[in-house]
Design an enzyme around this catalytic site. Structure first.
Site, mmCIF file in Angstrom:
data_model
loop_
_atom_site.group_PDB
_atom_site.id
_atom_site.type_symbol
_atom_site.label_atom_id
_atom_site.label_comp_id
_atom_site.label_asym_id
_atom_site.label_seq_id
_atom_site.Cartn_x
_atom_site.Cartn_y
_atom_site.Cartn_z
ATOM 1 N N LEU A 80 70.571 -63.140 -19.777
ATOM 2 C CA LEU A 80 69.966 -63.795 -20.748
ATOM 3 C C LEU A 80 70.413 -63.237 -22.129
ATOM 4 O O LEU A 80 70.606 -63.947 -22.919
ATOM 5 C CB LEU A 80 68.469 -64.121 -20.662
ATOM 6 C CG LEU A 80 67.847 -64.687 -19.493
ATOM 7 C CD1 LEU A 80 66.366 -64.690 -19.743
ATOM 8 C CD2 LEU A 80 68.293 -66.138 -19.531
ATOM 9 N N GLY A 84 68.742 -54.377 -28.644
ATOM 10 C CA GLY A 84 69.160 -53.192 -29.277
ATOM 11 C C GLY A 84 68.816 -51.798 -28.126
ATOM 12 O O GLY A 84 69.342 -51.068 -28.001
ATOM 13 N N LYS A 103 63.476 -57.295 -18.892
ATOM 14 C CA LYS A 103 64.243 -56.465 -19.738
ATOM 15 C C LYS A 103 64.217 -55.008 -19.122
ATOM 16 O O LYS A 103 63.098 -54.391 -19.046
ATOM 17 C CB LYS A 103 63.467 -56.365 -21.136
ATOM 18 C CG LYS A 103 64.128 -55.826 -22.257
ATOM 19 C CD LYS A 103 63.612 -55.883 -23.341
ATOM 20 C CE LYS A 103 64.666 -55.222 -24.408
ATOM 21 N NZ LYS A 103 64.006 -55.341 -25.702
ATOM 22 N N GLU A 152 57.842 -63.505 -19.997
ATOM 23 C CA GLU A 152 57.843 -65.064 -19.817
ATOM 24 C C GLU A 152 59.204 -65.517 -20.032
ATOM 25 O O GLU A 152 59.826 -65.046 -21.016
ATOM 26 C CB GLU A 152 57.004 -65.428 -20.979
ATOM 27 C CG GLU A 152 56.861 -67.034 -20.816
ATOM 28 C CD GLU A 152 55.965 -67.649 -22.057
ATOM 29 O OE1 GLU A 152 55.755 -68.891 -22.186
ATOM 30 O OE2 GLU A 152 55.539 -66.719 -22.903
ATOM 31 N N ASP A 199 60.116 -56.417 -37.530
ATOM 32 C CA ASP A 199 61.674 -56.700 -37.097
ATOM 33 C C ASP A 199 61.633 -58.221 -36.948
ATOM 34 O O ASP A 199 62.271 -58.846 -36.041
ATOM 35 C CB ASP A 199 62.207 -56.101 -36.032
ATOM 36 C CG ASP A 199 63.675 -56.077 -36.036
ATOM 37 O OD1 ASP A 199 64.451 -56.255 -37.057
ATOM 38 O OD2 ASP A 199 64.280 -55.970 -34.737
ATOM 39 N N LYS A 201 63.047 -61.828 -37.613
ATOM 40 C CA LYS A 201 64.177 -62.366 -38.096
ATOM 41 C C LYS A 201 64.730 -63.298 -37.085
ATOM 42 O O LYS A 201 64.024 -63.620 -36.076
ATOM 43 C CB LYS A 201 65.279 -61.199 -38.067
ATOM 44 C CG LYS A 201 65.714 -60.700 -36.488
ATOM 45 C CD LYS A 201 66.404 -59.331 -36.669
ATOM 46 C CE LYS A 201 66.349 -58.315 -35.296
ATOM 47 N NZ LYS A 201 67.423 -57.555 -35.303
#
Length: 588
Positions: A80, A84, A103, A152, A199, A201
């Site tokens: 996907l 960082g 992840k 999720e 963070d 953005k």
């Protein structure tokens, strides 16, 4: 000949991968053989169409990999994206089939204590949030020395990806107001839970087809009270004292990240709204120092002056979010949401998620190449090497057509066609020529003959004729002096070398940029065995074998006869070159 070898290799790798039960692999192999399928690329495409494989899995199998499809309790389905700190996969839980976003910390960071702490911190923070506008975190753990987070799964782009997909790089102002309103509601929950995101953005806001927005990535999140010890330790010990993204960072956060608060997130959200309304950041300077200076002392243009169609009142909301002093901004994120609610319009969002995945795969591959390059540089400096994670491979690059070009030589030439593949390994028309130089020195004849007598050749698995190994030092690379020249940006000038010592062939990586893989594993030096698959650059796969062919009417006797003829012709060419000191160049 080579095509059938490739298909056999593909079925073998599929059986070893665990993705399809071995008995079903045999059934599928027989069925596709009866349909007349003759290349591994077509096999892969058929299996994707039939639902037995995902494109990500098919691409890895075409790269010669039979491992790395499972991580702990999860089957990896698609890549996907890459952040960082980690790769993010679409993954299915093995026992239930439930789909999640998984992840996993990038392997190159597993010995970086700062990154490990950050990753684990993100997992702990994510577990605390339960809100409809925040990507849910369900679980976390560690496998093979790598921490991971189970989240999720959202089938949708980030705001940055959405803008890049569109002809104009901004959203309709009514839609932008709704997107930021939802993000503000999610931020309110973060702040009420005692955290600061730090963070915010466009990259960290996902949107689905219904226009529903989810905030993600809490790797930089900080508890406003009660956990300052961990944050201070990371800042002082690991060098993470200034965190965030410069283009979206509040003035006070750039000065001291430990002092960031809810108003800092509101400022970052204001920068995000400015970007999706105008198509640019408030301070679009090339130098980071200039961007940070702009946040500190320059008032950005009013968005209504940049895009006149935007109501002045909407621009005033953005301006208040971007106030230099925290006390001049909205008091809470919910105040932002309430201010935007009268201007917001929910709209469905159209996007091609397959294209998004293709772009993410390309970005991830470039990220991996950069990380591996840095790792090799560090390893060379300390005379040590590190093995990359089995799951760190990604789909091939979609940029640049691979082409193996002719090299001027004074010997008979051997031509071969290689099929170029798209990022998922599917075929494109071939456009390559292979020409191998033979030394024109008399003393080179014995070495050439010894190499040829070894009987070893390279078979392009994308289809095409064999490449006889005619020299005892056979260089593959992009440079004009390479014995096998590859016009591909992912290949180094002198990428790797096959060396023959009279008894065995050894493959050596010549400090290439993107490394060399044998049977899916990165190598520095490797004693080659018959049947090994060598993977070079973004898509070139070569089988190392001791025969010119075994199928399609090619017998071993015939192979040996042709090999003897090749040796004789090569020896004759060397002899003639020594006599006349010149041999007419072959056509290109």
């Amino acid at each position: 000949m080579a095509v059938t070898e490739a298909v056999e290799s593909f079925w073998m790798q599929l059986a070893q991968s665990g993705l399809v039960p071995p008995r079903q692999v045999r059934v599928l192999a027989r069925a596709l053989a009866q349909e007349g399928v003759t290349t591994d690329a077509v096999v892969a495409r058929k299996l994707v169409e039939m639902g037995h494989l995902t494109r990500y899995q098919a691409d890895r199998l075409l790269e010669g990999r039979s491992r790395g499809f499972f991580f702990d309790q999860y089957k990896l389905l698609d890549l996907l994206g890459v952040g960082g700190m980690g790769w993010v996969y679409r993954a299915a839980k093995a026992d239930t089939g439930e789909i999640f976003a998984l992840k996993v910390l990038i392997d190159q960071y597993k010995n970086d204590r700062g990154m490990v702490v950050r990753f684990e911190h993100e997992a702990r923070a994510g577990l605390k949030f339960q809100h409809d506008n925040i990507v849910r975190t369900f679980d976390c753990g560690s496998a093979g020395g790598l921490p991971y987070v189970v989240m999720e799964y959202i089938e949708g782009p980030s705001l940055l990806e959405l803008l890049r997909l569109r002809e104009r790089s901004r959203l309709a102002w009514e839609q932008a107001c709704e997107v930021i309103r939802q993000a503000a509601v999610g931020l309110q929950h973060v702040h009420e839970s005692g955290f600061v995101h730090r963070d915010v953005k466009p990259q960290n806001l996902l949107i689905d087809h219904m226009g529903h927005v989810k905030l993600l990535d809490f790797g930089l999140a900080m508890l406003r009270e009660g956990e300052s010890g961990d944050e201070f330790s990371m800042a002082m010990i690991f060098g993470h004292e200034c965190v965030g993204t410069a283009a979206f960072m509040a003035p006070e956060q750039a000065t001291d990240s430990l002092k960031a608060d809810a108003q800092s997130d509101i400022y970052s959200l204001g920068c995000t709204m400015f970007a999706i309304l105008t198509g640019d950041t408030p301070f679009p300077f090339s130098e980071t120092k200039d961007v940070l200076k702009g946040h500190q002392s320059t008032v950005p243009r009013h968005v209504s002056d940049v895009v006149p169609a935007i109501p002045r009142a909407v621009g005033d909301i953005v301006a208040k979010m971007l106030a230099k002093k925290p006390e001049d901004r909205f008091a809470t994120a919910m105040d932002v949401a309430n201010a935007l609610s009268i201007w917001s319009t929910s709209m469905p969002v159209e996007f091609d998620f397959d294209k998004i995945l293709t772009d993410r795969n390309k970005t991830a591959r470039e990220k991996l190449a950069e990380l591996q390059k840095r790792q090799r540089s560090a390893s060379n400096a300390t005379n040590s090497t590190a093995k990359p994670a089995a799951i760190s491979s990604v789909a091939g690059s979609s940029t640049g057509a691979m082409k193996i070009v002719g090299i001027e030589n004074r010997s008979p030439s051997f031509s071969s066609s290689i099929v170029r593949r798209d990022p998922f390994g599917f075929e494109h028309p071939p456009a390559i020529v292979v020409r191998q130089p033979v030394e024109d020195k008399p003393e080179g004849a014995a070495r050439i003959t010894d190499a040829l007598k070894s009987g070893m050749v390279l078979i392009p698995l994308g289809g095409g004729s064999v490449v006889p190994l005619m020299k005892d030092r056979f260089v593959i690379g992009r440079g004009a002096q390479s014995d096998l020249q590859i016009q591909d940006g992912s290949v180094s000038s002198r990428h790797c070398e096959l060396q023959f010592d009279g008894q065995q062939w050894t493959l050596n990586d010549l400090n290439s940029r993107n490394g060399v893989r044998v049977n899916g594993e990165n190598i520095k030096t490797h004693v080659l065995q018959r049947g090994d698959i060598i993977i070079i650059g973004s898509s070139l796969r070569l089988r190392f074998t001791d025969r010119l062919g075994s199928v399609g009417g090619w017998s071993s006797d015939r192979s040996r006869s042709i090999l003897k003829a090749v040796v004789a012709v090569a020896a004759l060419g060397t002899f003639m070159a020594a006599v006349f000191r010149f041999w007419p160049l072959g056509g290109q």
